[in-house]
Scaffold this active site. Structure first.
Site, short mmCIF file in Angstrom:
data_model
loop_
_atom_site.label_atom_id
_atom_site.label_comp_id
_atom_site.label_asym_id
_atom_site.label_seq_id
_atom_site.Cartn_x
_atom_site.Cartn_y
_atom_site.Cartn_z
N LYS A 1 0.85 -1.20 0.00
CA LYS A 1 0.00 0.00 0.00
C LYS A 1 0.88 1.24 0.00
O LYS A 1 1.57 1.53 0.97
CB LYS A 1 -0.93 0.05 1.22
N GLU B 1 10.72 1.32 9.96
CA GLU B 1 11.66 2.43 9.76
C GLU B 1 10.88 3.70 9.99
O GLU B 1 10.00 4.06 9.20
CB GLU B 1 12.24 2.39 8.34
N CYS C 1 14.24 10.69 6.09
CA CYS C 1 14.32 10.16 7.45
C CYS C 1 15.70 10.35 8.05
O CYS C 1 15.85 10.58 9.24
CB CYS C 1 13.94 8.70 7.44
N GLU D 1 10.31 15.99 15.11
CA GLU D 1 10.68 15.81 13.71
C GLU D 1 9.84 16.77 12.86
O GLU D 1 8.61 16.65 12.81
CB GLU D 1 10.40 14.36 13.26
P1 NAD Z 1 2.74 7.98 7.86
O1 NAD Z 1 3.06 7.15 9.05
O2 NAD Z 1 1.69 9.02 8.01
O3 NAD Z 1 2.24 7.06 6.65
C1 NAD Z 1 3.04 6.03 6.13
C2 NAD Z 1 2.14 4.97 5.53
O4 NAD Z 1 1.38 4.37 6.57
C3 NAD Z 1 1.13 5.50 4.52
O5 NAD Z 1 1.02 4.62 3.44
C4 NAD Z 1 -0.15 5.54 5.32
O6 NAD Z 1 -1.31 5.45 4.53
C5 NAD Z 1 0.00 4.33 6.20
N1 NAD Z 1 -0.79 4.32 7.43
C6 NAD Z 1 -1.23 5.37 8.16
N2 NAD Z 1 -1.95 4.94 9.22
C7 NAD Z 1 -1.95 3.58 9.17
C8 NAD Z 1 -2.49 2.57 10.00
N3 NAD Z 1 -3.21 2.85 11.10
N4 NAD Z 1 -2.27 1.27 9.66
C9 NAD Z 1 -1.55 0.95 8.56
N5 NAD Z 1 -1.03 1.88 7.73
C10 NAD Z 1 -1.21 3.18 8.05
O7 NAD Z 1 4.12 8.58 7.36
P2 NAD Z 1 4.34 9.66 6.21
O8 NAD Z 1 3.87 10.98 6.76
O9 NAD Z 1 3.77 9.14 4.95
O10 NAD Z 1 5.94 9.65 6.06
C11 NAD Z 1 6.79 10.46 6.78
C12 NAD Z 1 7.42 9.71 7.93
O11 NAD Z 1 8.15 8.58 7.44
C13 NAD Z 1 8.44 10.52 8.69
O12 NAD Z 1 8.24 10.37 10.07
C14 NAD Z 1 9.78 9.92 8.29
O13 NAD Z 1 10.81 10.08 9.22
C15 NAD Z 1 9.41 8.50 8.09
N6 NAD Z 1 10.41 7.82 7.25
C16 NAD Z 1 11.31 6.97 7.87
C17 NAD Z 1 12.30 6.34 7.11
C18 NAD Z 1 13.33 5.45 7.79
O14 NAD Z 1 14.03 4.73 7.09
N7 NAD Z 1 13.45 5.44 9.10
C19 NAD Z 1 12.37 6.54 5.73
C20 NAD Z 1 11.44 7.41 5.15
C21 NAD Z 1 10.46 8.03 5.92
#
Ligand code: NAD
Length: 507
Positions: free
Chosen positions: A192, A267, A301, A400
């Site tokens: 997804k 991650e 990230c 963040e």
């Molecule tokens: P997010 O957590 O809002 O969403 C990520 C994904 O999770 C999306 O596809 C979203 O639809 C899904 N999601 C949301 N709620 C869910 C639930 N209850 N159950 C299952 N899936 C769900 O994150 P974002 O805003 O899209 O991305 C930014 C974040 O990602 C930042 O915090 C960043 O640091 C992190 N990030 C981390 C890494 C790493 O390697 N550590 C890499 C890239 C991004």
């Protein structure tokens, strides 16, 4: 408008027009579908906040169909020889490379990342597939463990169908990072993508189809996290969840997956320190500090969002830094000169802008930027921002922000640098700049993070482990660590026929 931007916009439009005319659906069991209800949402481009087209909103039933397809396809895919999987995955990498320009242009328009960085997206995505394709024939390998009377050996089997849930910051590359090792290990996948940036996941599924991946091996469901994402994490057929996203979402997923005992790999967020000592190579450290927070719109990230700067070098370094931040070129992501593009979505943009007030309320100085760039039009543009005179208890040092925003904090001694670096709930990465090898090694060992770079910006090596500690993640990606996650280890114990088997009931 520069001529090159004009040309890129025309090319992008050729690729994007299909989304305006057709709803982007799910890819389930080798078929494109609009799902059980056919409800859609508008996918907005951050360049103008206008719609690039409709995307289907996945339901629980759509996810159910995708998970069942992955379950049905699993046995044959897992039993296929590693050498065969290798061939298919290399073909998939070929298909990605053939569409590299399209992927770059579409990704830039969809998530606002400048084309200068997104040019690498397809190339790196294809490289991820090639790396794990080559490892596929050895994925089952294990250990041989000897005892006096027995020999144990281990082998690894694919864990089953897995869920991959990805964010919007570098959607294409991050998806391939998870999906490539899962497929190479013999798992089937339900992916997804993030609702803010769904387009290149569709292209990836098309590449999989064109490469001849058997139906059901890779399924992609669009939609929102709280419905489609949640349903994947709760589905009985799914054995593990690879998730990249926010820390709070990670905890929700852990809870959602608990009743079905999901294995999880997370991650998550970061507030990563870059620590610059007085004896650092000034020019190289300056380049890296600027690059690691203002590239990829700061939506990265591993971005170093806290600069810890030693007092001796501070005045000269901050002065040079200010000049560089002021000179960053903000603009349309398809302009090859653009260094910072619009932020992915209005909601996220407003969140990042809210930190300007938070900084001044908490007593930091906005040394550069700190405002929306409305003059660039209706897109989510803002000035790259530098906060100085900050301390580690301020919100801009603790939370963040995930934008082109850097918070500078000064320190005197190595001990103080370490204390500030570790005074955070996160622990993804850390960067250390010093000419003193002993100090570099002491700091590298004590900074609480999953990854440390010494005298370097973030440099990815696919065989090396990638991941965080504390609230930044669970588990590691990369090399054999990926196979450990996507596979179960089995122990087989064979007797040498030299030991006494206990015998009962002989009285
Ligand atoms: P997010 O957590 O809002 O969403 C990520 C994904 O999770 C999306 O596809 C979203 O639809 C899904 N999601 C949301 N709620 C869910 C639930 N209850 N159950 C299952 N899936 C769900 O994150 P974002 O805003 O899209 O991305 C930014 C974040 O990602 C930042 O915090 C960043 O640091 C992190 N990030 C981390 C890494 C790493 O390697 N550590 C890499 C890239 C991004």
């Amino acid at each position: 408008m520069t001529q090159q931007l004009d040309t890129n916009l025309t090319k992008a439009e050729q690729f994007l027009s299909k989304y305006r005319d057709n709803t982007l659906g799910h890819y389930i069991a080798g078929e494109w579908t609009l799902g059980s209800e056919g409800k859609t949402f508008d996918n907005l481009t951050p360049t103008t906040n206008e719609s690039l087209g409709k995307v289907v909103k996945g339901t629980q039933e759509d996810v159910n169909q995708a998970c069942l397809a992955a379950q049905t396809a699993f046995a044959a895919w897992a039993e296929l020889s590693g050498t065969e999987r290798k061939k298919i995955l290399h073909r998939l990498a070929d298909k990605i490379e053939e569409r590299a320009e399209e992927i770059a242009l579409v990704e830039s328009m969809d998530c606002g990342q400048p084309l200068r960085f997104m040019k690498q997206a397809a190339i790196r995505g294809a490289a991820n597939f090639r790396f794990f394709a080559d490892k596929s024939p050895e994925a089952k390998n294990g250990l041989s463990l000897h005892q006096d009377d027995h020999t144990n050996y281990t082998l690894r089997n694919a864990i089953g169908p897995v869920g991959v849930i990805t964010p919007w910051n570098t959607p294409f590359m991050l998806s391939t990072w998870k999906i490539a090792p899962a497929l190479a290990a013999g798992c089937t996948v339900v992916h997804k993508p993030a609702e803010f940036s769904p387009l290149t996941a569709g292209i990836l599924a098309e590449c999989a189809e064109a490469a001849g991946l058997p139906a059901g091996v890779w399924n992609m469901v669009n939609g929102f996290g709280e419905v489609a994402g949640k349903a994947i994490t709760e589905h009985k057929a799914i054995k593990a969840i690879a998730f990249v996203g926010e820390t709070t979402t990670g905890s929700m997923i852990q809870a959602q997956g608990a009743p079905t005992l999901k294995r999880v790999h997370f991650e998550l967020g970061g507030k990563n320190p870059v620590i610059v000592f007085d004896d650092a190579d000034f020019d190289r450290a300056l380049d890296a500090v600027v690059f690691m927070i203002y590239s990829l719109n700061g939506q990265r990230c591993t971005s170093s969002s806290r600069l810890l700067i030693q007092n001796g070098i501070k005045p000269r370094f901050i002065e040079a830094l200010k000049q560089r931040v002021e000179s960053l070129k903000v603009g349309h992501p398809l302009d090859p000169e653009t260094e910072v593009g619009p932020l992915v979505h209005k909601t996220h943009y407003n969140k990042v802008l809210s930190y300007m007030d938070a900084a001044t309320q908490d007593g930091a100085t906005i040394a550069v930027g700190g405002r929306a760039l409305d003059e660039l039009g209706a897109g989510n543009y803002l000035t790259p921002t530098l906060f100085t005179e900050a301390n580690n208890s301020m919100r801009v040092a603790k939370e963040e922000i995930f934008g082109p925003v850097l918070t500078c904090i000064e320190f005197d001694s190595e001990e103080e640098a370490l204390q500030i670096a570790n005074d955070t709930e996160y622990g993804l990465s850390g960067y250390i700049w010093t000419a003193n090898t002993g100090r570099a090694m002491r700091m590298a060992s004590k900074v609480e993070a999953g990854m440390i770079w010494v005298n370097s910006e973030n440099n990815r090596n696919l065989p090396s482990p990638f991941g965080g500690v504390k609230m930044s993640g669970v588990g590691r990606d990369g090399g054999d660590w990926s196979f450990d996650f996507y596979m179960e280890t089995k122990n087989i114990c064979i007797a040498h026929d030299t030991h006494n088997v206990p015998s009962l009931g002989k009285h």
